[in-house]
Design an enzyme around this catalytic site. Sequence first.
Site, PDB file in Angstrom:
ATOM      1  N   TRP A   1      16.129 -37.374 -19.373  1.00 48.22           N
ATOM      2  CA  TRP A   1      15.100 -36.551 -18.746  1.00 48.22           C
ATOM      3  C   TRP A   1      13.751 -36.959 -19.319  1.00 48.22           C
ATOM      4  CZ3 TRP A   1      16.440 -33.587 -14.768  1.00 48.22           C
ATOM      5  CH2 TRP A   1      17.750 -33.164 -14.646  1.00 48.22           C
TER       6      TRP A   1
ATOM      7  N   GLU B   1       0.819  -1.203   0.000  1.00 46.71           N
ATOM      8  CA  GLU B   1       0.000   0.000   0.000  1.00 46.71           C
ATOM      9  C   GLU B   1       0.859   1.261   0.000  1.00 46.71           C
ATOM     10  OE1 GLU B   1      -2.039  -3.478   1.735  1.00 46.71           O
ATOM     11  OE2 GLU B   1      -0.125  -2.482   2.122  1.00 46.71           O
TER      12      GLU B   1
END
Length: 601
Positions: free
Chosen positions: A214, A87
């Site tokens: 992978w 804020e």
Amino acid sequence: MALSIGIVGIGGLRVSPLLCRAASNDNASLSFSHARDAAYIQRAVELADMSAGFTSPHPNFGCVIATTSSTVAGEGFLYAQGTKPAEVLAVEAAGERCRTSTAYLNMEPGDCHGDHAAVSALVEAGIARVVVGIRHPLQHLRGNAVRALRGQGVQVDVLGEDLKSKIIENAQKTCLLVNAPLICRAASRVPFSVFKFAMTLDGKIAASSGHASWISSKVSRSRVFEMRGRSDAVVVGGNTVRRDNPKLTARHGGGHMPMRIVMSQTLDLPEEANLWDVSEASTIVATQRGARRSFQKFLASKGVEVVEFDILNPRDVMEYFHDCGYLSVLWECGGTLAASAISAGVIHKVFAFVAPKIIGGKYAPSPVGELGMVEMSQALDLIDVCYEQVGPDMLISGFLQPIPDVTPVIPSVEETYAIDQTVTPYESKIISFYKTWDLYGAFSNFSPHPIQMPDDNGGYVSWSSVEHYYQAQKFVGVNDPLASDCVARIKSAKSPEEAARLGRSMQRQRPDLVRSDWESAKINVMYKAVKCKFSIYPHLNSMLLSTAGSVLVEASPHDFFWGGGRDGEGLNYLGRLLMQLRSEFLGESPAASNQNTFLVG
């Protein structure tokens, strides 16, 4: 105005189309103002999520200030605990345009007890209206800022309370998701946990031989690094350590590194492993009490912490890390541990990267081991399922259990005291503090309270926090350009955690750059910094004095010098310094010149 939300919360949530567009499909009676409010709240959520990966997970705050002509005047987000509130940043950006404007907050302010900077900034800037996505989920902060703003004559509308419609409900949901870890912490005794895995199209996480590098694409693996950076910790089992020898780092060239946690019942682990290198990130091994004492000593010699449990199970481990202050945990374990964690009810969300590959194999492992289910009707259904293409892979995500309901308004301690004055915020004889958003978080060195300390030239130097000052003093006066550079980098660190990471890392990697008298001087360094902090902020001084008669404990489970340790075995020097300062402020102790008598005598 085109708003779209990116990755939200730990590991991400994709909320597509602009909420404004939902108005055309919503009830015809919905006003344009609801659509506008929802769109600005979604933007506040986007901003709140932008801090992920920079520092240890913390409450996510975003703020958008919009003028009466529906233009954005200012924006801001909380970078980390101990930094400027969202804020304040938004008000600074908007300047004079704040007058009569509306501030949109994804969550009610309340990062550090006793710090009213967010509310004060909105009021003093002349904000006429504040729209709040959700009330703060932590009991001691819930409703405080809403009441304070209304008490100053600001109109406050809370989604789901003052504003109700389908489009508002959708906006509120994004507010819940971006702070799911904090909400889970407030409602349960385990951190928000995400189970992540990559598998082939036929459901295998490795070949029959165990080889797994992978399965997913490089793009998917980059997303996983991002998930790690958003987490307090990453969990694997012993099989993963033995088979894959992972590093479990975020690999983002800086920023937050999660704790690496290995769960191993027998400690049948290799002596050579990437996880035993703690120069870049720390590692904790959770094991069963009494397991391989000699290997425990070996791990300790490497700087790896070992935590013993009477019976090693995921729920007890997660409850332990909940008590350590962890908000979010990423599980990257194999099928056996995954099944145990799911059965224990500690997994909240699942992320599955499905690669367009088929490997087959009767004995090739799958992502989840035996759950004891024999019929398809027993299968666990995911909630709020999302699909996203990541490179060549498909990412499927969803919740195994809903985010806890935070709708019921739980009276704060102050509200209870107004009804029953026998209940006070300071009745506990042992007061613990750790994270800045805890009830006594203002006692933390990471709290957002800058200090001014004298320098060698007779002037004063401003430091963003006590932690910034303390970490820099390790290298002050050392005749080496690297030491001077380290001091400068610590001083300019954006958050206290980053300052701590810089100081600790340099101390581990280059102990020769640490001043020679540091071990004997560090208590006095901390004392001076903490005394300055509690001397120049009246509300902190009052808060400290109000704890008279209580034992103060810095509840870090990993710092056995400044903190109390896991089971109270730590020296708790920070808590002791605060108690000594409290006595001095109350006039009950010797002069400050003798401040270290009981500390080092």
